[in-house]
Design a protein around this motif. Structure first.
Motif, short mmCIF file in Angstrom:
data_model
loop_
_atom_site.label_atom_id
_atom_site.label_comp_id
_atom_site.label_asym_id
_atom_site.label_seq_id
_atom_site.Cartn_x
_atom_site.Cartn_y
_atom_site.Cartn_z
N THR A 1 32.34 6.49 -18.96
CA THR A 1 33.01 5.24 -18.61
C THR A 1 32.16 4.43 -17.65
OG1 THR A 1 35.03 6.51 -18.70
CG2 THR A 1 35.17 4.33 -17.77
N ILE A 2 31.66 5.11 -16.63
CA ILE A 2 30.92 4.38 -15.60
C ILE A 2 29.54 3.99 -16.09
CG2 ILE A 2 30.00 4.59 -13.30
CD1 ILE A 2 32.39 5.86 -12.40
N LYS B 1 29.91 0.91 -18.03
CA LYS B 1 30.16 -0.24 -17.16
C LYS B 1 28.88 -0.73 -16.52
CE LYS B 1 34.83 -0.48 -16.03
NZ LYS B 1 35.72 -1.06 -15.07
N VAL C 1 30.15 -4.48 -17.00
CA VAL C 1 31.57 -4.76 -17.15
C VAL C 1 32.20 -4.83 -15.77
CG1 VAL C 1 33.70 -3.87 -18.19
CG2 VAL C 1 31.52 -3.45 -19.29
N PRO C 2 33.00 -5.83 -15.51
CA PRO C 2 33.56 -5.92 -14.15
C PRO C 2 34.62 -4.87 -13.89
CG PRO C 2 34.44 -7.64 -15.56
CD PRO C 2 33.38 -6.96 -16.35
N HIS C 3 34.88 -4.64 -12.62
CA HIS C 3 35.90 -3.68 -12.25
C HIS C 3 37.24 -4.39 -12.14
CE1 HIS C 3 36.14 -5.32 -8.18
NE2 HIS C 3 34.85 -5.48 -8.30
N GLY C 4 38.29 -3.61 -12.17
CA GLY C 4 39.61 -4.21 -12.02
C GLY C 4 40.05 -4.16 -10.58
N SER C 5 41.29 -4.49 -10.35
CA SER C 5 41.85 -4.41 -9.01
C SER C 5 43.17 -3.65 -9.14
CB SER C 5 42.09 -5.81 -8.45
OG SER C 5 43.12 -6.43 -9.19
N PRO C 6 43.80 -3.27 -8.02
CA PRO C 6 45.05 -2.51 -8.15
C PRO C 6 46.11 -3.24 -8.96
CG PRO C 6 44.29 -2.44 -5.90
CD PRO C 6 43.35 -3.32 -6.63
N GLN D 1 45.31 -3.05 -12.60
CA GLN D 1 45.55 -1.75 -13.21
C GLN D 1 47.03 -1.57 -13.50
OE1 GLN D 1 44.91 2.24 -11.25
NE2 GLN D 1 43.19 2.14 -12.63
N GLU E 1 42.74 -4.09 -16.83
CA GLU E 1 41.36 -3.93 -16.40
C GLU E 1 40.47 -3.61 -17.59
OE1 GLU E 1 41.33 -0.76 -13.59
OE2 GLU E 1 42.20 0.51 -15.13
N TYR F 1 37.85 -1.94 -19.79
CA TYR F 1 37.15 -0.68 -19.97
C TYR F 1 36.58 -0.68 -21.36
CZ TYR F 1 38.71 2.07 -15.99
OH TYR F 1 38.91 2.58 -14.75
#
Lengths: 249, 228
Positions: free
Chosen positions: B20-21, B24, B29-34, B37, B42, B44
């Motif tokens: 996954t990482i 990314k 690929v950007p990350h999400g936020s709480p 999620q 987000e 993936y």
């Protein structure tokens, strides 16, 4: 080799700081050399002469010979001991006349913190995969899948067995209080099949006090409610013997 | 013409999320936020699901890592109103971002849920790496400079790596593999030509029992899972 500019070696600086702090810190640094070079001389003085060490740069001990048990057995009798005379000696010096049978291999009952009546569950804290090399909570890619086994991130959970959660009236992803004799924290519950009914589990690594762009205000720290206790024979601290109770928030 | 496929060995997968990482990182690929999620927004390109079955005390957890399946009869290709996503000859379902209008019909159509919509612009210094490791420098920049808000994106089997590898004459599946395959520490993921009987993937598919996800929908995915 001369140091650059006005610098000193880190060992010298540590000695200097210890001396300035005074008290017990300074006294534990007494008599071991007083500086970087002095410390090396103190440690190697009875093994190799200083000039020889400077010339060779390294000291190699004798190679281990198979079967030479005198070299590796440090027991007073020189034989393998079931009754550990070393441990008995240390216990007599430090604890006085203790239970002599402790020096034999034996089973020791666990001392839980908190009584079973008020705190029915045991708290087990574990380090998830992304905490093992100390703290990937400030990297957003790692933080967003922090709980690898659950596929969630941005927080940690208190993991409870499904039947137990049913008894306590807790649903999955609900906020609950986890209370121990030392405090309580609020966490999100995760109801699983894969937990022992009498144990609740929480991942460490979240709930930071210090600021961090991605780790701020995320999760809770189970170490806040764990008591301080030690194993009286080995002196190691025990982390997993705090009892808790869990109830809805 | 080669037909690219991936084989994922569920026996070896430990759920470490390295794939996954790595994906990314490779594709920025950007990350999400709480909040994202919670809303399941987000992005993936490769998801790892932990599927547990059984009751206490006999519980089993299996990790199923899902990149885009690159289906032969891809529903996302059929429904796209702008013909932005299409099926390349070598089996990769690929997307022309400039044609995508962001209607998200393909996300609805995809039975595997591997497509993501870009709800936000990517931050300028998202993943700032002043120290490129030496083996990345020769790969060149990703063909799409910066992701655009309002388009749908998904795993591409790292086609930029494959195309560059074919130009240089390297063997795909051995020297050149997608980022997730390269990152897997247990060697659970394998990539190669499904039509080549000598390739590692064909050999594994012939010798071990495999399955594909949601076969009953007849999408003919190109990602096979080996039984654990």
């Amino acid at each position: 080799m001369e140091p650059l500019y006005d610098t000193r070696s880190i060992t010298d600086i540590i000695f200097e700081i210890a001396g300035r702090l005074g008290g017990t810190v300074a006294s534990s640094f007494n008599g071991i050399g007083g500086g970087a070079e002095g410390f090396v001389k103190y440690r190697t003085g009875d093994i190799i002469p200083w000039d020889e060490l400077k010339e060779k740069g390294v000291w190699l001990g004798p190679a281990y010979q198979y079967g030479n048990y005198d070299g590796i057995f440090n027991t007073p009798s020189g034989k393998f001991e079931f009754y550990s005379a070393n441990l008995a000696g240390v216990l007599e010096k430090t604890a006085g006349a203790g239970n002599r049978l402790d020096c034999l291999p034996h089973y020791q009952e666990v001392e839980f913190l908190g009584d079973e009546g008020s705190y029915p569950l045991t708290l087990l804290t574990y380090q998830p995969l992304l905490n093992v090399e100390n703290g990937h909570q400030n990297y957003p890619w790692a933080q967003e899948l922090y709980m690898v086994m659950h596929g969630f991130g941005w927080g940690n959970f208190i993991e409870i067995n499904k039947e137990k959660a049913g008894e306590l009236g807790i649903r999955d992803r609900q906020m609950v209080w986890v209370e121990s004799p030392f405090g309580r924290i609020k966490a999100r519950a995760r109801v699983l099949e894969g937990m022992h009914p009498e144990v609740v589990c929480m991942a460490t690594g979240q709930g930071h006090y210090a600021e961090g762009q991605w780790q701020k205000d995320i999760g809770v720290n189970p170490n806040d409610i764990i008591g301080v206790s030690y194993d009286h024979l080995s002196g190691q601290s025990s982390f997993f013997n705090t009892r808790v109770k869990v109830y809805r928030a | 013409m080669a037909k690219w496929g991936m084989v994922i060995d569920l026996d070896k997968c430990v759920g470490c999320q390295a794939c996954t990482i790595a994906c990314k990182e490779e594709n920025s690929v950007p990350h999400g936020s709480p909040d994202e999620q919670r809303q399941r927004r987000e992005p993936y390109w490769n998801r790892v699901l932990a599927v547990s079955e059984g009751e206490y005390p006999t519980v089993r957890v299996e990790f199923i890592s899902m990149p885009c399946m690159h289906c032969e009869e891809a529903p996302c290709v059929t429904v796209c109103p702008a013909k932005a996503t299409y099926h390349r000859e070598d089996g990769i379902v690929i997307q022309d971002f400039r044609r995508c209008i962001g209607c998200r019909y393909c996300i609805v159509a995809c039975p595997y849920g591997v497509r993501n919509f870009n709800f936000k612009d990517q931050l300028e210094k998202e993943y700032h790496r002043p120290d490129l490791p030496p083996n990345r420098a020769d790969r060149g920049p990703w063909p799409f400079p910066r992701r655009v808000r309002g388009v749908v994106e998904k795993c591409t089997f790292c086609f930029h790596r494959i195309d560059k590898g074919l130009e240089e004459g390297k063997k795909i599946g051995v020297d050149v593999v997608p980022a997730c395959v390269e990152a897997c520490p247990t060697g659970a993921r394998l990539f190669g030509d499904l039509e080549d009987p000598e390739s590692e993937v064909s050999y594994l598919l012939a010798s071990r029992g495999s399955f594909r996800l949601r076969e009953a929908l007849h999408t003919q995915p190109s990602v096979f899972y080996l039984h654990s």
